[in-house]
Design a protein around this motif. Structure first.
Motif, PDB file in Angstrom:
ATOM      1  N   GLY A  10      -5.893 -17.806 -37.704  1.00 51.65           N
ATOM      2  CA  GLY A  10      -4.837 -17.663 -37.056  1.00 51.65           C
ATOM      3  C   GLY A  10      -4.088 -19.046 -36.222  1.00 51.65           C
ATOM      4  N   LEU A  11      -2.872 -18.971 -35.683  1.00 50.70           N
ATOM      5  CA  LEU A  11      -2.510 -20.094 -34.993  1.00 50.70           C
ATOM      6  C   LEU A  11      -2.682 -19.921 -33.400  1.00 50.70           C
ATOM      7  CD1 LEU A  11      -0.380 -22.370 -34.550  1.00 50.70           C
ATOM      8  CD2 LEU A  11       1.201 -20.851 -34.712  1.00 50.70           C
ATOM      9  N   VAL A  12      -3.614 -20.858 -32.818  1.00 52.77           N
ATOM     10  CA  VAL A  12      -3.900 -20.977 -31.637  1.00 52.77           C
ATOM     11  C   VAL A  12      -3.136 -22.152 -30.885  1.00 52.77           C
ATOM     12  CG1 VAL A  12      -5.726 -19.096 -31.695  1.00 52.77           C
ATOM     13  CG2 VAL A  12      -6.065 -21.564 -31.875  1.00 52.77           C
ATOM     14  N   GLN A  13      -3.622 -22.289 -29.316  1.00 51.87           N
ATOM     15  CA  GLN A  13      -3.304 -23.533 -28.870  1.00 51.87           C
ATOM     16  C   GLN A  13      -4.596 -24.231 -28.486  1.00 51.87           C
ATOM     17  OE1 GLN A  13      -0.938 -22.399 -25.271  1.00 51.87           O
ATOM     18  NE2 GLN A  13       1.107 -22.631 -26.468  1.00 51.87           N
ATOM     19  N   ALA A  14      -4.612 -25.488 -27.973  1.00 53.63           N
ATOM     20  CA  ALA A  14      -5.497 -26.199 -27.772  1.00 53.63           C
ATOM     21  C   ALA A  14      -6.370 -25.679 -26.558  1.00 53.63           C
ATOM     22  CB  ALA A  14      -5.429 -27.729 -27.576  1.00 53.63           C
ATOM     23  N   GLY A  15      -7.738 -25.247 -26.579  1.00 56.71           N
ATOM     24  CA  GLY A  15      -8.373 -24.712 -25.658  1.00 56.71           C
ATOM     25  C   GLY A  15      -8.541 -23.202 -25.844  1.00 56.71           C
ATOM     26  N   ASP A  16      -8.017 -22.687 -26.649  1.00 60.93           N
ATOM     27  CA  ASP A  16      -8.171 -21.235 -27.022  1.00 60.93           C
ATOM     28  C   ASP A  16      -9.488 -21.099 -27.762  1.00 60.93           C
ATOM     29  OD1 ASP A  16      -4.850 -20.250 -27.473  1.00 60.93           O
ATOM     30  OD2 ASP A  16      -5.919 -20.490 -25.769  1.00 60.93           O
ATOM     31  N   SER A  17      -9.816 -19.841 -28.031  1.00 60.44           N
ATOM     32  CA  SER A  17     -10.841 -19.201 -28.857  1.00 60.44           C
ATOM     33  C   SER A  17     -10.412 -18.703 -30.129  1.00 60.44           C
ATOM     34  CB  SER A  17     -11.788 -18.427 -27.919  1.00 60.44           C
ATOM     35  OG  SER A  17     -12.408 -19.275 -26.843  1.00 60.44           O
ATOM     36  N   LEU A  18     -11.129 -18.436 -31.097  1.00 56.40           N
ATOM     37  CA  LEU A  18     -10.931 -17.572 -32.154  1.00 56.40           C
ATOM     38  C   LEU A  18     -12.390 -17.175 -32.777  1.00 56.40           C
ATOM     39  CD1 LEU A  18      -8.471 -19.240 -34.473  1.00 56.40           C
ATOM     40  CD2 LEU A  18      -8.295 -16.860 -33.431  1.00 56.40           C
ATOM     41  N   ARG A  19     -12.446 -16.033 -33.356  1.00 55.07           N
ATOM     42  CA  ARG A  19     -13.737 -15.587 -33.913  1.00 55.07           C
ATOM     43  C   ARG A  19     -13.352 -15.209 -35.300  1.00 55.07           C
ATOM     44  NH1 ARG A  19     -18.124 -10.613 -32.970  1.00 55.07           N
ATOM     45  NH2 ARG A  19     -16.185  -9.280 -33.990  1.00 55.07           N
ATOM     46  N   LEU A  20     -13.798 -16.115 -36.221  1.00 53.40           N
ATOM     47  CA  LEU A  20     -14.066 -15.768 -37.598  1.00 53.40           C
ATOM     48  C   LEU A  20     -15.103 -14.774 -38.132  1.00 53.40           C
ATOM     49  CD1 LEU A  20     -13.186 -19.385 -39.225  1.00 53.40           C
ATOM     50  CD2 LEU A  20     -11.671 -17.484 -38.117  1.00 53.40           C
ATOM     51  N   SER A  21     -14.766 -14.045 -39.063  1.00 49.81           N
ATOM     52  CA  SER A  21     -15.833 -12.871 -39.592  1.00 49.81           C
ATOM     53  C   SER A  21     -15.728 -13.433 -41.347  1.00 49.81           C
ATOM     54  CB  SER A  21     -15.286 -11.594 -39.356  1.00 49.81           C
ATOM     55  OG  SER A  21     -15.369 -11.228 -38.120  1.00 49.81           O
ATOM     56  N   CYS A  22     -16.797 -12.968 -41.754  1.00 46.93           N
ATOM     57  CA  CYS A  22     -16.944 -13.129 -43.203  1.00 46.93           C
ATOM     58  C   CYS A  22     -17.934 -11.684 -43.727  1.00 46.93           C
ATOM     59  CB  CYS A  22     -17.849 -14.415 -43.510  1.00 46.93           C
ATOM     60  SG  CYS A  22     -18.475 -14.524 -45.583  1.00 46.93           S
ATOM     61  N   ALA A  23     -17.370 -11.034 -44.514  1.00 39.01           N
ATOM     62  CA  ALA A  23     -17.849  -9.790 -44.976  1.00 39.01           C
ATOM     63  C   ALA A  23     -18.506 -10.028 -46.153  1.00 39.01           C
ATOM     64  CB  ALA A  23     -16.917  -8.522 -44.889  1.00 39.01           C
ATOM     65  N   ALA A  24     -19.761  -9.865 -46.379  1.00 38.29           N
ATOM     66  CA  ALA A  24     -20.216 -10.123 -47.611  1.00 38.29           C
ATOM     67  C   ALA A  24     -20.703  -8.497 -48.456  1.00 38.29           C
ATOM     68  CB  ALA A  24     -21.690 -10.815 -47.636  1.00 38.29           C
ATOM     69  N   SER A  25     -20.480  -8.780 -49.627  1.00 37.47           N
ATOM     70  CA  SER A  25     -20.773  -7.332 -50.632  1.00 37.47           C
ATOM     71  C   SER A  25     -22.450  -7.609 -51.034  1.00 37.47           C
ATOM     72  CB  SER A  25     -19.805  -7.473 -51.856  1.00 37.47           C
ATOM     73  OG  SER A  25     -20.283  -8.537 -52.590  1.00 37.47           O
ATOM     74  N   GLY A  26     -22.909  -6.524 -51.441  1.00 34.87           N
ATOM     75  CA  GLY A  26     -24.257  -6.457 -51.998  1.00 34.87           C
ATOM     76  C   GLY A  26     -25.177  -6.129 -51.049  1.00 34.87           C
ATOM     77  N   ARG A  27     -26.598  -5.811 -51.439  1.00 34.25           N
ATOM     78  CA  ARG A  27     -27.529  -5.281 -50.624  1.00 34.25           C
ATOM     79  C   ARG A  27     -28.363  -6.159 -50.135  1.00 34.25           C
ATOM     80  NH1 ARG A  27     -29.235  -0.553 -54.797  1.00 34.25           N
ATOM     81  NH2 ARG A  27     -28.938  -2.495 -56.183  1.00 34.25           N
ATOM     82  N   THR A  28     -28.348  -7.406 -50.638  1.00 31.05           N
ATOM     83  CA  THR A  28     -29.334  -8.431 -50.196  1.00 31.05           C
ATOM     84  C   THR A  28     -28.801  -9.368 -49.403  1.00 31.05           C
ATOM     85  OG1 THR A  28     -28.696  -9.738 -52.138  1.00 31.05           O
ATOM     86  CG2 THR A  28     -30.614  -8.069 -52.442  1.00 31.05           C
ATOM     87  N   PHE A  29     -27.790  -9.194 -48.445  1.00 36.16           N
ATOM     88  CA  PHE A  29     -27.192 -10.018 -47.860  1.00 36.16           C
ATOM     89  C   PHE A  29     -28.385 -10.691 -46.565  1.00 36.16           C
ATOM     90  CE2 PHE A  29     -24.141 -11.894 -45.106  1.00 36.16           C
ATOM     91  CZ  PHE A  29     -24.706 -11.794 -43.683  1.00 36.16           C
ATOM     92  N   SER A  30     -29.480 -10.036 -46.294  1.00 33.33           N
ATOM     93  CA  SER A  30     -30.341 -10.405 -45.401  1.00 33.33           C
ATOM     94  C   SER A  30     -31.322 -11.380 -45.969  1.00 33.33           C
ATOM     95  CB  SER A  30     -31.330  -9.255 -44.973  1.00 33.33           C
ATOM     96  OG  SER A  30     -31.826  -8.781 -45.931  1.00 33.33           O
TER      97      SER A  30
END
Length: 128
Positions: A10-30
């Motif tokens: 997203g669009l944020v200002q300097a000093g702000d925080s963001l959390r990105l997520s990445c969802a994976a398919s499949g049963r062997t993610f670990s």
């Protein structure tokens, strides 16, 4: 085959925080080491952070102390918590996956070419 889908940009200002997520398919993610990379306009894709099956983490010097990578195997998801964002953090952020091997050193996981699977990317824009 692993499919990766990033979210949270997203669009944020300097000093702000963001959390990105990445969802994976499949049963062997670990079994996969997961990485975050980013690419700014006109620049090459660069390493940001990686996390191995063991939980060992690696960071680029430019984000060390500000970004935190983590994984939740029960949800097949890897996260990138980004704090104290700077305008120079502006880029498309990509999630990547590669089967982990115990004999691989830290340098391996910083290289773009070593990862077999990539997401489509999510835009992060930091305004000053």
């Amino acid at each position: 085959q692993v499919q990766l889908v990033e979210s949270g940009g997203g669009l944020v200002q300097a000093g702000d925080s963001l959390r990105l997520s990445c969802a994976a398919s499949g049963r062997t993610f670990s079994s996969y080491a997961m990485g975050w990379f980013r690419q700014a306009p006109g620049k090459e894709r660069e390493f940001v952070a990686a996390i191995r099956v063991s939980g060992t983490t690696y960071y680029a010097d430019s984000v060390k102390g500000r970004f935190t990578i983590s994984r939740e195997n029960a949800k097949n998801t890897v996260y990138l918590q980004m704090n104290s964002l700077k305008p120079e953090d502006t880029a498309v952020y990509y999630c990547a996956a590669d089967l982990d091997r115990i004999y691989r050193g830290s340098d391996y996981f910083t290289r773009v070419g070593e990862y077999d699977y990539w997401g489509q990317g999510t835009q992060v824009t930091v305004s000053s």
